[in-house]
Motif scaffolding. Sequence first.
Motif, PDB file in Angstrom:
ATOM      1  N   GLY A   1      23.208  29.861  40.187  1.00  0.00           N
ATOM      2  CA  GLY A   1      23.713  30.815  39.229  1.00  0.00           C
ATOM      3  C   GLY A   1      24.286  31.903  39.937  1.00  0.00           C
ATOM      4  O   GLY A   1      25.336  32.488  39.677  1.00  0.00           O
ATOM      5  N   LEU A   2      23.815  32.128  41.403  1.00  0.00           N
ATOM      6  CA  LEU A   2      24.464  33.405  42.058  1.00  0.00           C
ATOM      7  C   LEU A   2      25.826  32.964  42.471  1.00  0.00           C
ATOM      8  O   LEU A   2      26.833  34.095  42.316  1.00  0.00           O
ATOM      9  CB  LEU A   2      23.441  33.656  43.321  1.00  0.00           C
ATOM     10  N   VAL A   3      26.247  32.055  42.939  1.00  0.00           N
ATOM     11  CA  VAL A   3      27.233  31.311  43.298  1.00  0.00           C
ATOM     12  C   VAL A   3      28.263  31.595  42.122  1.00  0.00           C
ATOM     13  O   VAL A   3      29.375  31.925  42.024  1.00  0.00           O
ATOM     14  CB  VAL A   3      27.431  29.951  43.734  1.00  0.00           C
ATOM     15  N   ALA A   4      27.853  31.333  40.892  1.00  0.00           N
ATOM     16  CA  ALA A   4      28.368  31.474  39.860  1.00  0.00           C
ATOM     17  C   ALA A   4      29.153  32.882  39.445  1.00  0.00           C
ATOM     18  O   ALA A   4      30.168  33.089  38.838  1.00  0.00           O
ATOM     19  CB  ALA A   4      27.913  30.826  38.503  1.00  0.00           C
ATOM     20  N   GLU A   5      28.275  33.823  39.820  1.00  0.00           N
ATOM     21  CA  GLU A   5      28.568  35.065  39.542  1.00  0.00           C
ATOM     22  C   GLU A   5      29.700  35.820  40.534  1.00  0.00           C
ATOM     23  O   GLU A   5      30.384  36.429  40.085  1.00  0.00           O
ATOM     24  CB  GLU A   5      27.380  35.849  39.984  1.00  0.00           C
ATOM     25  N   TYR A   6      29.719  35.139  41.676  1.00  0.00           N
ATOM     26  CA  TYR A   6      30.893  35.651  42.278  1.00  0.00           C
ATOM     27  C   TYR A   6      32.322  34.958  41.972  1.00  0.00           C
ATOM     28  O   TYR A   6      33.247  35.190  42.267  1.00  0.00           O
ATOM     29  CB  TYR A   6      30.659  34.939  43.973  1.00  0.00           C
ATOM     30  N   ASP A   7      32.393  34.125  41.027  1.00  0.00           N
ATOM     31  CA  ASP A   7      33.612  33.122  40.729  1.00  0.00           C
ATOM     32  C   ASP A   7      34.521  34.218  40.308  1.00  0.00           C
ATOM     33  O   ASP A   7      35.704  34.165  40.803  1.00  0.00           O
ATOM     34  CB  ASP A   7      33.386  32.413  39.494  1.00  0.00           C
ATOM     35  N   PHE A   8      34.312  35.395  39.811  1.00  0.00           N
ATOM     36  CA  PHE A   8      35.120  36.356  39.397  1.00  0.00           C
ATOM     37  C   PHE A   8      35.670  37.601  40.209  1.00  0.00           C
ATOM     38  O   PHE A   8      36.672  38.185  39.885  1.00  0.00           O
ATOM     39  CB  PHE A   8      34.727  36.931  37.855  1.00  0.00           C
ATOM     40  N   MET A   9      35.106  37.441  41.298  1.00  0.00           N
ATOM     41  CA  MET A   9      35.872  38.036  42.452  1.00  0.00           C
ATOM     42  C   MET A   9      37.165  37.436  42.769  1.00  0.00           C
ATOM     43  O   MET A   9      38.070  38.142  43.203  1.00  0.00           O
ATOM     44  CB  MET A   9      34.814  37.862  43.949  1.00  0.00           C
ATOM     45  N   ARG A  10      37.201  36.132  42.397  1.00  0.00           N
ATOM     46  CA  ARG A  10      38.847  35.762  42.812  1.00  0.00           C
ATOM     47  C   ARG A  10      39.782  36.027  41.730  1.00  0.00           C
ATOM     48  O   ARG A  10      41.083  35.951  42.092  1.00  0.00           O
ATOM     49  CB  ARG A  10      38.571  34.083  42.359  1.00  0.00           C
ATOM     50  N   LYS A  11      39.228  37.028  40.617  1.00  0.00           N
ATOM     51  CA  LYS A  11      40.282  37.782  40.091  1.00  0.00           C
ATOM     52  C   LYS A  11      41.214  38.818  40.898  1.00  0.00           C
ATOM     53  O   LYS A  11      42.604  38.979  40.595  1.00  0.00           O
ATOM     54  CB  LYS A  11      39.597  38.741  38.898  1.00  0.00           C
ATOM     55  N   ASN A  12      40.919  38.903  42.110  1.00  0.00           N
ATOM     56  CA  ASN A  12      41.839  39.694  42.838  1.00  0.00           C
ATOM     57  C   ASN A  12      43.062  38.995  43.249  1.00  0.00           C
ATOM     58  O   ASN A  12      44.118  39.639  43.409  1.00  0.00           O
ATOM     59  CB  ASN A  12      40.817  40.100  44.296  1.00  0.00           C
ATOM     60  N   SER A  13      42.867  37.671  43.483  1.00  0.00           N
ATOM     61  CA  SER A  13      44.070  36.955  43.933  1.00  0.00           C
ATOM     62  C   SER A  13      44.385  35.835  43.503  1.00  0.00           C
ATOM     63  O   SER A  13      44.999  35.013  44.096  1.00  0.00           O
ATOM     64  CB  SER A  13      43.984  36.810  45.700  1.00  0.00           C
ATOM     65  N   GLY A  14      43.420  35.341  42.515  1.00  0.00           N
ATOM     66  CA  GLY A  14      43.477  34.025  41.980  1.00  0.00           C
ATOM     67  C   GLY A  14      43.946  33.943  40.480  1.00  0.00           C
ATOM     68  O   GLY A  14      43.991  34.927  39.549  1.00  0.00           O
TER      69      GLY A  14
END
Length: 503
Positions: A50-63
């Motif tokens: 679940g913690l890893v899933a929280e980090y997914d939207f950090m990729r909004k920066n460049s993904g």
Amino acid sequence: MKLKIYRLPILAVALLATIFSCSEDYLEVDPSGQFLSGNYYANETEAFAGLVAEYDFMRKNSGGFENMVTMMNAGSDDHYAGGGNSTDGAGIQSFSNYTLNAIEMPSSFWSDYYKGIFRANMMILKLPDVPMDETLKARYMAESKALRAYYHFNLVRLFKNIPLFTAPVDPAETYNVVQSTPEEVYAQIEIDLLDAIAGLPTTLNSDELGRFTKGAAQAVLGKVYLEQGKKAEAAAQFAAVNGTPGATSPYGYKLLANFNDLWQIDNKFNTESILEVTHTNLSLAGWGNAYNDDAEGNMICTMVGPRGFVDLDVNDNVPAYSSGWSFNPIIPELYDLLKNDPRFEATVLDLKALSEQGKIQYSPGYQDTGYFLNKFAPTVAEEHTGAGDMWLNHRQNSYVIRLADTYLLEAEALNGTGTRAQALLDAVRARVGLPSIPVSMDNILAERRLELAGEGHRWFDLRRNGKLQAKLASRGFVSGKHEIFPIPYKELENTKLVQNPNY
């Protein structure tokens, strides 16, 4: 679907365990099936997933096509939108020429960050009851609060008038959600970050890179304070991160000796990196799932690459660039400012000159200037030939915050005066072999423009310093309206949310 993120408690918790690996070596978790909301986070393994899933939207920066960097570049005075034509990406085009409206506003800039907030809130709610090591639990809680704060921060600085969520919302209440005041949102962001700082580690193991640290949370908090004009508080946070200008900070941060090394693709998580988004060329992203959470490539590379690039140099003196979509062409003014600067080569890909010399050919895109963003320019050597589509799977990471950024932000927070502000400015310039110049707010802003060109900061720098109207009136900018985005129309429909003024 309106406010679709808030309906996720019913549907998405079951999907939350379908975790997406965030890099080649960092934060990797194998999918282990699906879980219902009632029994999810039953153990430490599920909590980590679940913690890893929280980090997914950090990729909004460049993904993804709708990423922060290329969007914010397009609205600044350093770039045009570019692309294939004037309708290639309605949102990015209309932000660049200041005709953006609620219909054309890309909804993902709203919904993606709220998805991240939802996942963080679920973790914060469930984590106390998970049977696991208490020290590790405290760290997961700190990371979740840091992520919730970071996502709220991006929302409030983009849209200003947003709902604040500190717990999951019952789907039945979705349409009754109202906006909080910006002051209320910022207050909660500060609370979350201060709580997070107390529980985050100062350093990371090699298999943890990409996660929040104490220094990263303090750097974000410094930006949060500065955005509100709390300069003394911002300076204190940045000073803790920066340490002695030019030396290794208490957290181990240090300016790289060579500016060009910042853009070496394998030089990930270097000493200058404070908060970095991980990308991989190993995901299976193709055009059928290009913008889903499992699309883990850096899309800036594809977006800023030149169209139809052909190398004609028989002596192989020209790097073999891969073709892209020609977004974010650099305007001549920035080119002229950089052409005699040591950072020019790493920043600007001058295809105009190479074309005139007969060394290359390319197909000019919309608003072509011949000047491309070299920091993220894709090369043939980095092309991906695996199961996913090459254009969607570039593996170059992106910096959310790096040390030169926080040096100059601290100097700004010090009002551009004093020996420490001078030392911070000098350190950034000395790294690239430039002499000292008198510290001032104008010189700090000018240095940020050259040091951080193409990294998505310029527009926020102009707004924070009250210069958007002066710099962008010729592009259609209207003071009192365009300092913030319109809330996407489909997020407003049949809700109690109120559109931002003048949209």
